[in-house]
Every structure is written in structure tokens, then in C-alpha cells.
Design a protein around this motif. Structure first.
Motif, mmCIF file in Angstrom:
data_model
loop_
_atom_site.group_PDB
_atom_site.id
_atom_site.type_symbol
_atom_site.label_atom_id
_atom_site.label_comp_id
_atom_site.label_asym_id
_atom_site.label_seq_id
_atom_site.Cartn_x
_atom_site.Cartn_y
_atom_site.Cartn_z
ATOM 1 N N GLN A 27 13.490 7.875 11.823
ATOM 2 C CA GLN A 27 14.917 8.134 11.471
ATOM 3 C C GLN A 27 15.335 7.543 9.922
ATOM 4 O OE1 GLN A 27 17.494 8.781 13.631
ATOM 5 N NE2 GLN A 27 15.890 9.017 15.306
ATOM 6 N N CYS A 28 14.162 7.001 9.239
ATOM 7 C CA CYS A 28 14.568 6.427 7.739
ATOM 8 C C CYS A 28 13.471 6.786 6.968
ATOM 9 C CB CYS A 28 14.882 5.334 8.080
ATOM 10 S SG CYS A 28 15.719 4.202 8.944
ATOM 11 N N PRO A 29 13.666 8.202 6.532
ATOM 12 C CA PRO A 29 12.793 8.946 5.742
ATOM 13 C C PRO A 29 12.252 8.066 4.444
ATOM 14 C CG PRO A 29 14.381 10.511 6.525
ATOM 15 C CD PRO A 29 14.754 9.340 6.915
ATOM 16 N N THR A 30 13.198 7.304 3.734
ATOM 17 C CA THR A 30 12.808 6.617 2.742
ATOM 18 C C THR A 30 12.177 5.305 3.128
ATOM 19 O OG1 THR A 30 14.920 5.329 2.896
ATOM 20 C CG2 THR A 30 14.829 7.369 1.572
ATOM 21 N N THR B 144 1.934 8.838 -0.013
ATOM 22 C CA THR B 144 2.246 8.985 -1.300
ATOM 23 C C THR B 144 3.202 10.595 -1.427
ATOM 24 O OG1 THR B 144 0.819 7.633 -2.331
ATOM 25 C CG2 THR B 144 1.906 9.417 -3.899
ATOM 26 N N ALA B 145 2.431 11.394 -0.672
ATOM 27 C CA ALA B 145 2.806 12.847 -0.659
ATOM 28 C C ALA B 145 4.325 12.772 -0.041
ATOM 29 C CB ALA B 145 1.633 13.911 -0.233
ATOM 30 N N PHE B 146 4.413 12.140 1.208
ATOM 31 C CA PHE B 146 5.682 12.062 1.982
ATOM 32 C C PHE B 146 6.709 11.492 0.858
ATOM 33 C CE2 PHE B 146 8.707 10.899 4.839
ATOM 34 C CZ PHE B 146 8.693 11.877 5.706
ATOM 35 N N ASP B 147 6.407 10.261 0.363
ATOM 36 C CA ASP B 147 7.323 9.532 -0.370
ATOM 37 C C ASP B 147 7.823 10.471 -1.367
ATOM 38 O OD1 ASP B 147 7.472 7.498 1.437
ATOM 39 O OD2 ASP B 147 6.405 6.141 0.018
#
Length: 299
Positions: free
Chosen positions: A89-92, A246-249
Motif C-alpha cells: 500500500q505504500c510504494p515509498t 534499490t531498483a524498485f525504490d
């Protein structure tokens, strides 16, 4: 004593249950009419804050001094789900939610052992059931590279240790049971699936990678991110985790404002699979001796 082979081959059977739990704790998020723009942003931020607070409270209960072991076990198990909710729910907070879910699962396993009961982690080793993952093709290609590199490295180790030269008992057991080669296959198949889902992004996989660090020692390696020495397979898994998170962030975060409920549900299910996949890599590393402490994971 449970060995890593006890959790390396469970498919995605728990993913549906975990997603059901995630949706159950957010009934208003599923039923409230969607409002675009500022109200949408405020609603999402409110849900994220609520989930973060809840997950931290459950983890605090699991870690509280003097708490009965059974209570700590139950709380750790609950925390593993709660942190997945945060990741989805919280991509960050995807990285934090994923890693803390893995930590909670590992704690639950250890507490279950002390209680003499069984424990099944929320294991996903491949993404065969994921048909769409809209976090950007370039991001998926970078995650695929991490999976492919881990697949190559574990294949090299599986071949090297077939003659029983592994000094580390856990690595030797993985090799003898065929689990190390299975891990390699899962990594490679996942990489292929991610590239399929990337919709034509540039394929970064090289298929063959440097092996010098893998052949220096028969049991351990230095984690380049922390300087810690740990089981070689554990270091490979945790490095894969870091590269993927890291790639996702660094990707463009998902905007749900223009998605309908069905599209959001599909995306939530796909993100759940991805989070559980990465958490499984971390859990595997912990089970092989890599520290599950905040200092090793978040510093």
C-alpha cells in the motif's frame, strides 16, 4: 532442526491468503468511492500512515522484553503480514515493508522452534502466476539482472560443491539435496519472467558473470555492502535483495489515481508476489546465517 531445504520449494500457496489479509484490514480502501487529485493523495497517505503505525506496534509487541514466547511468536507471525501490507500500500516504504516482513518471519521461525511447533514462511520463489507488473520496464529489467546474476552464482556453487568440498554444513546440505541447483533455476526462471513482463525493455542480463569471489573460499564470502563475512549463498541472496529493492525504490512510484478497483486489485496482487519473492530471498539469507539485524539491513 529445520534446514533451508525445508522452505526453498514452497510455491505461492500462501500469497492469496496474505492478500486476503491485506484487503481485510482495509475495508474502506476497497469500498470508498475513488476521488482523483488531492483527496486521492490524502486518502492514500492516511492509509499508509495507519498501516505503518499498526505494523510498528505489532513488531514492538513481538520484541517487548518479558513477553511470553507464545505471545511473541503470534505477534511476529502477525507482523510478517502487517509489513507486507505496508509494502503493497505504500510504494515509498516497499523496501522497509519487505525487509521487515522477512525479519518477522525469521523471528517467528526461531520462536516456533523454541515452542516446539512448526512454522511455514510466506514463501514465493518464482513469479509464474504474475501476468502484469506495471512498475516500469527498465525497473523490471534491473530486477531481472539481479535474479539472473544470483542464478548464475548459485549454479556455479552447486557445480563446485558436488564433490563435497563445502566446509559449511548448510551449503553442503543444500548441494546434497539439490536445493542449490533448484535455487539457481528459480532465479533464472524469475529473471526470464520479469523480462517477459517488461514489454520490450533492454535486457541487461549477461548470463555469465565474474566468479573470482565465489571461488576464494568454500564456505564464506564478504558482503560488499557491509563488510560482513557470512555464508556465501546467504551473501548472494542478500545482495540480490538489495539490488532489487534499490531498483524498485529508484523507479517511478505507482500512481493509483487513474486505476479502477479491478486494476488496483491486480496490481496489489502482483506487488504482493514481488514483495514476497524478495522477502523469501532475505529469509533464505537469514536462515543461512546472514544477520537479520537492522544494522546489517538498514544502515
Amino acid at each position: 532442526m529445520q534446514t533451508p531445504s525445508a522452505f526453498l520449494h514452497h510455491p505461492t500457496r500462501l500469497a492469496t491468503a496474505a492478500l486476503a489479509l491485506m484487503l481485510a484490514v482495509l475495508p474502506t480502501a476497497c469500498t470508498t468511492p475513488r476521488v482523483e487529485g488531492r483527496a486521492e493523495s490524502e486518502h492514500s497517505a492516511d492509509v499508509c500512515a495507519t498501516l505503518n503505525t499498526r505494523a510498528k506496534a505489532i513488531s514492538a509487541r513481538a520484541d517487548a522484553d518479558g513477553t511470553p514466547t507464545l505471545v511473541r511468536y503470534t505477534a511476529s507471525d502477525e507482523a510478517s503480514h502487517a509489513w507486507l501490507d505496508v509494502a503493497i500500500q505504500c510504494p515509498t516504504h516497499f523496501a522497509e515493508g519487505t525487509l521487515r516482513s522477512a525479519q518477522a518471519q525469521y523471528d517467528a521461525r526461531n520462536l516456533a522452534r523454541s515452542l516446539g511447533i512448526g512454522y511455514e514462511p510466506l514463501t514465493v520463489t518464482r513469479l509464474d502466476d504474475v501476468d502484469t507488473l506495471t512498475i516500469g520496464g527498465d525497473t523490471l529489467a534491473r530486477i531481472a539482472l539481479a535474479e539472473d546474476r544470483a542464478g548464475f552464482a548459485t549454479e556455479v556453487l552447486a557445480g563446485r560443491f558436488t564433490d563435497g568440498v563445502a566446509d559449511d554444513a548448510r551449503t553442503a546440505a543444500l548441494t546434497a539435496d539439490g536445493d542449490l541447483l533448484a535455487m539457481s533455476n528459480d532465479h533464472k526462471e524469475t529473471a526470464s519472467r520479469l523480462m517477459y513482463l517488461s514489454n520490450g525493455a533492454k535486457d541487461l542480463r549477461r548470463k555469465v558473470y565474474a566468479t573470482e569471489e565465489l571461488t576464494k573460499d568454500s564456505a564464506t564470502a564478504i558482503d560488499p555492502a557491509t563488510g560482513l563475512r557470512a555464508n556465501t549463498v546467504a551473501v548472494l541472496e542478500i545482495d540480490c535483495v538489495r539490488d532489487e529493492l534499490t531498483a524498485f525504490d529508484e523507479s517511478a512510484h505507482i500512481d493509483d489515481a487513474t486505476r479502477n478497483d479491478e486494476e488496483r486489485a491486480q496490481m496489489d496482487a502482483a506487488l504482493l508476489q514481488l514483495s514476497m519473492l524478495i522477502a523469501t530471498h532475505a529469509y533464505t539469507a537469514f536462515a543461512l546465517g546472514y544477520p537479520s539485524t537492522d544494522a546489517a539491513l538498514f544502515s
